[in-house]
Design a protein around this motif. Structure first.
Motif, PDB file in Angstrom:
ATOM      1  N   LEU A 113       0.752  -1.216  -0.186  1.00 28.80           N
ATOM      2  CA  LEU A 113       0.001   0.053  -0.003  1.00 28.80           C
ATOM      3  C   LEU A 113       0.783   1.450  -0.137  1.00 28.80           C
ATOM      4  N   VAL A 114       2.086   1.257   0.626  1.00 31.39           N
ATOM      5  CA  VAL A 114       2.750   2.358   0.687  1.00 31.39           C
ATOM      6  C   VAL A 114       3.527   2.677  -0.666  1.00 31.39           C
ATOM      7  N   TYR A 115       3.624   1.649  -1.472  1.00 30.11           N
ATOM      8  CA  TYR A 115       4.323   1.651  -2.646  1.00 30.11           C
ATOM      9  C   TYR A 115       3.152   2.386  -3.797  1.00 30.11           C
ATOM     10  N   LEU A 154      -8.085  12.506  -9.780  1.00 30.74           N
ATOM     11  CA  LEU A 154      -8.877  12.486 -11.111  1.00 30.74           C
ATOM     12  C   LEU A 154     -10.278  12.265 -10.996  1.00 30.74           C
ATOM     13  N   ALA A 155     -10.639  11.253 -10.089  1.00 30.72           N
ATOM     14  CA  ALA A 155     -11.951  11.014  -9.847  1.00 30.72           C
ATOM     15  C   ALA A 155     -12.610  12.003  -9.191  1.00 30.72           C
ATOM     16  N   ASN A 190       0.033   6.478  -6.668  1.00 28.81           N
ATOM     17  CA  ASN A 190      -0.563   6.031  -7.760  1.00 28.81           C
ATOM     18  C   ASN A 190      -2.141   6.240  -7.214  1.00 28.81           C
ATOM     19  N   LEU A 191      -2.436   5.573  -6.119  1.00 31.67           N
ATOM     20  CA  LEU A 191      -3.824   5.937  -5.604  1.00 31.67           C
ATOM     21  C   LEU A 191      -4.437   7.109  -5.444  1.00 31.67           C
TER      22      LEU A 191
END
Length: 267
Positions: free
Chosen positions: A38-40, A51-52, A44-45
């Motif tokens: 999750l940290v990696y 954007l959403a 990106n998330l």
């Protein structure tokens, strides 16, 4: 490498990706084992969430206007009721106007300052190319002449940032093949390679330079849109025109050609 294969000393070879340790081919394509995952994937998330959120706002605005039979504003501004006529009405309206149209009025100067910042931060071969382009643009002098050459300048920035991106990636280190400028017959040292921004396994190109180029490309693209908006009558009514006043006019006679009140030579 053998004695005749390279001129690099032993201390520099120890920092090379080829000889400092085992090479993982997956890292060249951007894959690397990481824990926790999750940290990696956090950045990106975060980008996907932004954007959403942006798409949701635009869709909600479009749905609201369609439902209430409203038309979209001419300019994408925050204060829709502020125009060029409100600029001299007070400090509050002046701040609102520049929040709406600061880049419309001073976008070209902002691009010039960013170009100088790129040159000062990089100080390499590509900085020299940026300097030549800046001189070529400034040589046009007139705003209309600059607007004609500006699409070519934007194309140059887009191409050069893509080219530098591939330079930063370089060739895969897995085949254990070094670059030709590191061979024994090449008269290159680390400083020259760094100045030329060549891909290298010892002195790798600084990818932070791409951030400066990207900011310049972003502002140049916005300025290109500004040049297109200057030719629209609806935008000129709201934001005012960017027509240049003749440089040969006397300062005291500005009020004869400029409809804006002159607070210096008003008497």
């Amino acid at each position: 490498p053998g004695e005749n294969e390279t001129k690099v000393n032993l201390e520099e070879l120890k920092t090379s990706v080829l000889y400092s340790g085992p090479v993982d081919p997956a890292e060249w394509v951007g894959l690397r084992k990481s824990y926790p995952l999750l940290v990696y994937l956090r950045n990106n998330l975060l980008m996907l969430a932004i954007l959403a959120f942006e798409v949701t706002i635009y869709r909600h605005q479009e749905y609201y206007r369609c439902r209430n039979n409203l038309t979209a504003p001419v300019t994408k501004t925050i204060f829709h009721d502020i125009t060029r006529a409100h600029l001299d009405d007070g400090l509050v309206n002046c701040v609102k106007y520049f929040i709406n149209y600061f880049f419309y009025k001073f976008g070209l100067e902002t691009c010039f300052l960013l170009s100088v910042n790129v040159i000062g931060q990089r100080m390499d071969f590509f900085a020299m190319i940026h300097a030549f382009w800046l001189i070529a643009v400034l040589y046009r002098r007139r705003r209309k002449a600059i607007a004609e050459i500006w699409p070519k300048y934007c194309c140059f920035l887009a191409c050069i940032i893509t080219f530098q991106y591939f330079l930063c990636i370089g060739i895969p280190p897995a085949p254990c093949k070094d670059y030709p400028w590191r061979s024994g017959n090449a008269n290159f040292n680390s400083n020259i390679i760094k100045w030329l921004y060549f891909p290298d396994f010892i002195v790798r190109p600084n990818p932070v330079f791409l951030v400066y180029d990207f900011m310049l490309l972003l502002c140049a693209s916005l300025q290109r849109q500004t040049f297109e908006d200057e030719n629209k009558a609806a935008v000129r009514i709201m934001a005012g025109d960017n027509v240049e006043i003749c440089m040969n006019l006397d300062a005291a006679s500005f009020s004869q050609h400029n409809p804006v009140p002159d607070f210096i030579h008003c008497r």
